[in-house]
Write a protein that holds these residues in place. Structure first.
Motif, mmCIF file in Angstrom:
data_model
loop_
_atom_site.group_PDB
_atom_site.id
_atom_site.type_symbol
_atom_site.label_atom_id
_atom_site.label_comp_id
_atom_site.label_asym_id
_atom_site.label_seq_id
_atom_site.Cartn_x
_atom_site.Cartn_y
_atom_site.Cartn_z
ATOM 1 N N ALA A 236 -1.770 -41.306 88.284
ATOM 2 C CA ALA A 236 -0.777 -40.957 87.368
ATOM 3 C C ALA A 236 0.800 -41.530 88.006
ATOM 4 N N GLU A 238 4.379 -43.293 88.092
ATOM 5 C CA GLU A 238 5.729 -43.174 87.217
ATOM 6 C C GLU A 238 6.222 -44.618 87.459
ATOM 7 N N ARG A 241 12.263 -45.907 85.311
ATOM 8 C CA ARG A 241 12.808 -46.402 83.773
ATOM 9 C C ARG A 241 13.968 -47.445 84.036
ATOM 10 N N GLY A 264 3.914 -49.300 81.159
ATOM 11 C CA GLY A 264 2.970 -48.848 82.382
ATOM 12 C C GLY A 264 2.693 -50.034 83.476
ATOM 13 N N LEU A 301 3.055 -49.526 92.616
ATOM 14 C CA LEU A 301 3.528 -48.109 92.599
ATOM 15 C C LEU A 301 2.774 -47.301 93.574
#
Ligand SMILES: Cc1cc2nc3c(=O)[nH]c(=O)nc-3n(C[C@H](O)[C@H](O)[C@H](O)COP(=O)(O)OP(=O)(O)OC[C@H]3O[C@@H](n4cnc5c(N)ncnc54)[C@H](O)[C@@H]3O)c2cc1C
Ligand code: FES
Length: 325
Positions: A236, A238, A241, A264, A301
């Motif tokens: 999961a 993030e 943005r 993603g 990430l």
């Protein structure tokens, strides 16, 4: 592989038994390992823990939870029936609890995270030597969403070393404490009597929050982190943005991918735009998706992998990039 049987293992969880196409041999499986499953060899693949079968048996078994808008889980639930032909890659993975050890084994499962442990406990059935103590702590929403419920009861009867404690977070009216589950709410070690002084080996599979909490509770009780192993079914991650849009190009040719943070990872963005890249676990563990960056910069990430390359399943581009594909 051909689907021999398909059934409902619990609400939202489909069980499949697959058998090799004529002439193919049955793959060897170390209990706890997973296979990659796809509709066809060149289609997107996802990992599923082997729940039974393998070498010496006539099938390989898996159980697939339906994920909202999920490409492969929806395909399995809606389109796969006995007789369907699916592409399966041989079992892999290092999340394999020991079949015999002097140390106690603790297994912690959340929901469909029970699957690798079903493969493991089933394999223990036929072994003369087993770990001297196995504790399974498992949490499910309720009795309807409790895959392998009966099988676990059978296993507890057959394996004297095994003790099971079950939590239901939202029991349904038909569920009875003491009969269907032992404790209400979220799984917590609380004052459970665990053999921490005997250097247990701990295996966790479930939501990342559950695994983080249990790891913290165990380390507070003195279990070293290196004795705690975890299997993540889903990364999961993030995507910040504030990253700008970027073009992902491929040195070997083909249409570039237009990427924005909403896409993603590079892998997800490519798949959405019809380009299937190599992949395996999709959570940054297996390196099946590793690729060299020819030019430009990427960022991972979560934790950076040991090697320099780019793991497309957990990487995003920082500006335009060219990948060696
Ligand atoms: C080693 C390993 C073993 C696994 N074993 C099993 C197993 O035994 N049974 C099983 O059901 N699954 C298992 N999984 C998860 C499985 O590989 C897929 O990720 C899952 O079935 C979703 O795939 P999809 O194509 O349906 O969804 P995708 O098309 O990949 O994703 C659709 C959307 O759902 C989100 N999503 C994807 N996966 C999850 C998830 N698990 N939880 C919540 N949201 C998600 C995505 O971020 C995306 O937004 C395992 C994963 C790994 C890495
Ligand atoms: S697919 Fe396994 S590390 Fe990326």
């Amino acid at each position: 592989m051909r689907v021999l049987r398909a059934w409902s293992e619990a609400q939202g969880v489909a069980g499949l038994s697959l058998t090799p196409a004529t002439g193919e041999s049955m793959p060897a499986v170390r209990p706890g390992q997973h296979v990659l499953l796809a509709a066809s060899e060149d289609g997107p693949a996802r990992a599923y823990s082997v729940t039974g079968g393998g070498e010496g048996a006539s099938t390989v078994d898996i159980a697939v939870r339906r994920v909202e808008n999920g490409v492969i889980s929806r395909f399995v639930h809606e389109d796969v029936t006995p007789g369907s032909q699916l592409w399966l890659e041989r079992p892999r993975g290092t999340f394999t609890p020991p079949l015999s050890t002097d140390r106690p084994v603790i297994l912690v499962a959340g929901g469909v995270g029970i699957t690798p442990f079903i493969g493991y406990l089933r394999a223990l059935r036929n072994r003369p030597e087993r770990p001297r103590s196995i504790t399974l702590l498992a949490v499910f929403r309720n009795g309807l969403e409790h895959p392998f419920h009966e099988e676990l009861e059978l296993l507890a009867g057959e394996l004297p070393e095994l003790s099971i404690r079950t939590w239901y977070s939202q029991p349904s009216p038909a569920d009875r404490r003491g009969r269907d589950f032992d404790a209400l709410g979220r799984l917590s070690l609380g004052d459970l009597d665990l053999p921490v002084a005997e250097r247990p080996l701990v295996y966790l599979c479930g939501a990342s929050g559950l695994m983080d909490d249990v790891t913290e509770e165990l380390t507070a009780r003195g279990v070293p982190r290196f004795d705690v192993f975890r299997e993540d079914f889903h990364a999961a991650v993030e995507v910040p943005r504030d990253l700008g849009p970027a073009a992902i190009r491929f040195a070997g040719g083909g249409e570039p991918i237009d990427w924005t943070p909403a896409d993603g990872s590079i892998l997800q963005a490519a798949e959405r735009q019809g380009r299937i890249l190599p992949s395996g676990c999709r959570v940054g563990q297996c390196e099946s998706c590793a690729v060299r960056v020819v030019s430009g910069t990427i960022a991972h990430l979560g934790e950076d992998p040991a090697d320099d390359g780019c793991l497309t399943c957990i990487a995003v581009p920082i500006g335009d990039v060219v990948l060696d594909i």
